[in-house]
Design an enzyme around this catalytic site. Structure first.
Site, PDB file in Angstrom:
ATOM      1  N   ARG A  75       0.813  -1.223   0.000  1.00 20.72           N
ATOM      2  CA  ARG A  75       0.000   0.000   0.000  1.00 20.72           C
ATOM      3  C   ARG A  75       0.838   1.262   0.000  1.00 20.72           C
ATOM      4  NH1 ARG A  75      -2.811  -0.644   5.418  1.00 20.72           N
ATOM      5  NH2 ARG A  75      -0.719  -1.415   5.832  1.00 20.72           N
ATOM      6  N   HIS A  84      23.095  29.765   7.066  1.00 17.66           N
ATOM      7  CA  HIS A  84      22.295  30.671   7.891  1.00 17.66           C
ATOM      8  C   HIS A  84      22.318  30.281   9.365  1.00 17.66           C
ATOM      9  CE1 HIS A  84      19.773  30.955   3.981  1.00 17.66           C
ATOM     10  NE2 HIS A  84      20.781  31.794   3.932  1.00 17.66           N
ATOM     11  N   LYS A 139      17.474  23.208  14.780  1.00 17.04           N
ATOM     12  CA  LYS A 139      16.664  22.802  13.631  1.00 17.04           C
ATOM     13  C   LYS A 139      16.715  21.287  13.457  1.00 17.04           C
ATOM     14  CE  LYS A 139      17.729  27.063  11.143  1.00 17.04           C
ATOM     15  NZ  LYS A 139      18.460  27.658  10.012  1.00 17.04           N
ATOM     16  N   TYR A 179      11.875  21.909   7.958  1.00 14.11           N
ATOM     17  CA  TYR A 179      12.630  21.884   9.205  1.00 14.11           C
ATOM     18  C   TYR A 179      11.836  22.526  10.323  1.00 14.11           C
ATOM     19  CZ  TYR A 179      14.453  26.561   7.945  1.00 14.11           C
ATOM     20  OH  TYR A 179      14.587  27.875   7.580  1.00 14.11           O
ATOM     21  N   GLU A 215      19.152  37.386  12.351  1.00 19.16           N
ATOM     22  CA  GLU A 215      19.582  36.469  11.299  1.00 19.16           C
ATOM     23  C   GLU A 215      20.936  36.907  10.723  1.00 19.16           C
ATOM     24  OE1 GLU A 215      17.793  34.502   7.273  1.00 19.16           O
ATOM     25  OE2 GLU A 215      17.452  36.634   7.575  1.00 19.16           O
ATOM     26  N   ASP A 260      22.722  35.606   0.161  1.00 23.57           N
ATOM     27  CA  ASP A 260      23.748  34.591   0.387  1.00 23.57           C
ATOM     28  C   ASP A 260      25.015  34.867  -0.407  1.00 23.57           C
ATOM     29  OD1 ASP A 260      22.089  33.305   2.159  1.00 23.57           O
ATOM     30  OD2 ASP A 260      21.491  31.725   0.767  1.00 23.57           O
TER      31      ASP A 260
END
Length: 182
Positions: free
Chosen positions: A23, A62, A72, A132, A143, A169
């Protein structure tokens, strides 16, 4: 759940059991009690993030500064990524070192990244959906990012051509110029 240590203290690879039959399959991708036992702490996740990327997209590296540093738990829901963490804890014996692993929907493996690490990934499949769980909320003012190609860190990305980066980035500083308070 299979729990594997990595060369970076506290970073773990977690692979839930998958039950397959004609299945399809069933897996318990997250269990708070089992996760707390595996990482040795009661982590409260407050946010789930989902991204979709195409082949060659590189996101990262990051992180968020304290007091909003995030842990995370990362997994690929669809496709395959090369996931990387870099130790930013100045007091750590592995400060500035990296660890990378291929995460895929097929394997079902996940990577636990505690606060104090930078995170990034390269999409290896045509597309990849990455989910995440985060232990703190996104805080734009906290950040930060580190250059994906920092020569001192020397990450061995499995690149066949230059990566596709965000503008943010592509401007990230190297670790020696980055703001870290870990």
């Amino acid at each position: 759940m299979l729990i594997e240590q990595t060369p970076l203290t506290e970073v773990l690879v977690l692979t839930p059991r998958v039950f397959r039959d004609d299945r399809g399959f069933f897996t318990e991708s997250y269990n708070k009690q089992a996760f707390a036992k595996a990482v040795g702490a009661d982590v409260e996740f407050v946010q789930d993030n989902h991204s979709r990327s195409t082949r060659g997209v590189l996101r990262g590296l990051h992180y968020q500064l304290p007091p909003r540093a995030q842990g995370k738990l990362v997994r690929a829901l669809q496709g395959e990524i090369f996931d990387v963490v870099v130790d930013l804890r100045r007091s750590s014996a592995t400060f500035g070192r990296w660890f990378g692993i291929t995460l895929s929907a097929e394997k079902g493996n996940q990577l636990w990244i505690p606060p104090g690490f930078a995170h990034g990934f390269l999409t290896l499949s045509e597309t990849a959906d990455v989910l995440y769980k985060a232990s703190d909320y996104y805080a734009p003012d906290r950040e930060r990012a580190i250059a994906w190609n920092d020569h001192d860190i020397a990450i061995e990305w499995p690149l066949t051509e230059p990566p596709h980066l965000s503008a943010k980035d592509s401007r990230a500083p190297t670790l020696d110029r980055a703001e870290i308070l870990a």
